[in-house]
Scaffold this active site. Sequence first.
Site, mmCIF file in Angstrom:
data_model
loop_
_atom_site.group_PDB
_atom_site.id
_atom_site.type_symbol
_atom_site.label_atom_id
_atom_site.label_comp_id
_atom_site.label_asym_id
_atom_site.label_seq_id
_atom_site.Cartn_x
_atom_site.Cartn_y
_atom_site.Cartn_z
ATOM 1 N N CYS A 146 35.292 30.017 33.314
ATOM 2 C CA CYS A 146 36.288 29.463 34.228
ATOM 3 C C CYS A 146 35.739 28.220 34.919
ATOM 4 O O CYS A 146 35.682 27.151 34.300
ATOM 5 C CB CYS A 146 36.763 30.534 35.211
ATOM 6 S SG CYS A 146 38.389 30.138 35.873
ATOM 7 N N HIS B 271 38.168 34.727 31.956
ATOM 8 C CA HIS B 271 37.037 35.551 32.414
ATOM 9 C C HIS B 271 36.758 36.674 31.412
ATOM 10 O O HIS B 271 37.215 37.799 31.610
ATOM 11 C CB HIS B 271 37.358 36.154 33.782
ATOM 12 C CG HIS B 271 37.366 35.150 34.884
ATOM 13 N ND1 HIS B 271 36.228 34.751 35.542
ATOM 14 C CD2 HIS B 271 38.374 34.426 35.421
ATOM 15 C CE1 HIS B 271 36.525 33.845 36.458
ATOM 16 N NE2 HIS B 271 37.830 33.628 36.404
ATOM 17 N N GLU C 46 34.186 38.360 31.076
ATOM 18 C CA GLU C 46 33.331 39.427 31.624
ATOM 19 C C GLU C 46 34.115 40.691 31.965
ATOM 20 O O GLU C 46 33.588 41.796 31.927
ATOM 21 C CB GLU C 46 32.573 38.933 32.864
ATOM 22 C CG GLU C 46 33.414 38.581 34.094
ATOM 23 C CD GLU C 46 33.863 37.120 34.138
ATOM 24 O OE1 GLU C 46 33.951 36.497 33.050
ATOM 25 O OE2 GLU C 46 34.138 36.611 35.241
#
Length: 544
Positions: free
Chosen positions: A381, A507, A509
């Site tokens: 990001c 994102h 993650e």
Amino acid sequence: MSKYVFITGGVVSSVGKGITAASIGTILKSRQITVSAQKLDPYLNVDPGTLSPYQHGEVFVTQDGAETDLDLGNYERFIDVNLTAESSVTSGQIYSAVLAKERRGDFLGGTIQVVPHVITEIKERFKQLAQKSQAEVVIIEVGGTVGDIEGQPFLEAIRQMRKDVGRDNVLYIHVTFLPYLTSTQEVKTKPTQHSVNELRRIGIQPDIIICRSDYPISEGIRDKISLFCDVDRQAVIALLTVSTIYEVPLVLEEAGLGQLIVDKLSLNAHQRDLSQWQELVRRLEAPREPIDIALVGKYVELKDSYFSVREALHHAALYHNRDINLLWIPSEALESDGGEALLRSAQGIIIPGGFGVRGIEGMINAATYARENEIPYLGLCLGMQVMVIEFARYVLGSTEPNSTEFDASTPYPVIDLLPEQHGVESKGGTMRLGNYPCQLVNGSHAASAYGQSLVYERHRHRFEFNNQFRAQLQEAGMVYSGVSPNGNLVEVCELANHPWMVSCQFHPEFGSRPNNPHPLFRDFIGVAKDVLREGAQPALPLSP
Ligand code: GLN
């Protein structure tokens, strides 16, 4: 009909209530019981989206775009489910909903009160999640500590649930902390007794008490808690500090918690199978050669700010049978002369998400370092926006390219507001949030990582790559390896003349799981592990 496990916390905060709730999910799921989870946060913010990471740690984003507490990330990783907005409830949401109903006239003539209106609204949220998830067990964690003024309505709501849905369908688990006194060398139970008393005062008798402690808990201590808190002896569960959070389900299972919950709630359980989880923990605890990864961010003093990033790195390292030595680098430290020395031992550099101008130049310096020294780089990001700014500065031979978030009057706004963000005034819940599709370009690092051409990833941003600069940067070697299906938004970019410099506007993650690392993290670590650190010797004999 769903059954409910309510988890409260006593004595102090930060004792791992969220990990305990998530672990209960793991052990129930290992018996093929379907599970969902919900977090109740007592603060008045509608969601944590407007909170500083220093206040709250990471903001976890669900696929459907809710900005939530980081505990939801733990639930997703431990239970391996994708949760939705219904899993996150705050006092702010509850009061907003009640007040909106009042303005609409739903309660015409009535006085709106905490009891029953606020409490009823809270209970509705429990039932909504049960209804939507169709889970056999819904685990509900009450944020904060018993005794907090803000938490009272939530506790009253969970108390009423026992009457509403029946005694056999509700279980109360209290997670406490047993402090250790060095002078007398003993763990103390009194704070636990007090917090259970506090629970009882409002009408909740815990069925199970989980005692967190940094020191072993003797049988005598268990007896004492059992006696004074009026719970079965086997329902006093010791949870000692462990080396990895992923061990917690095994410790709780070992202590008999799984069977206890199955019995108390008369659940329809299958033979438990925790073999995959046991294998995961065995591998996590085995010594593995570390890889040095630099995480360059604004909020590194508070590690919880990057909870999912850190976990995703560990999942990826485990895949390659390696460990992560995470170098937490405050980006501002890279703004002074010689700051790059901090990066010298890094085999990979990761720049996670963030907001605001502070520390941005340090992140840009980190991206320069990665590009020039061919160090693997993963931008998440903001980390992608930084990579684009850095590359544009290099290509244009100017220090002026920037994001309009950091310099509104830059002549080269390579990162600019998303079109739909123009005119958006209010801050809460107004970003581009949640899952959006991304089309990958064949032959790119990103496409080879994913092994598929269309992926959905979670977003949380207001700014994006400015298409005015697309051609110019492309000519200089930037590859747009992931774009929105209509081609308008750059979702992933990478550098052609670099071993692995890849960034995404989303994102990844949030989607990583301990046994299933995210492809971008997996490949980032896969390349980083072979980077020789400055001063490190290659293993002999050298292969040709
Ligand atoms: N501040 C940037 C934006 O709003 C990046 C956001 C982020 O990293 N999550 O677009």
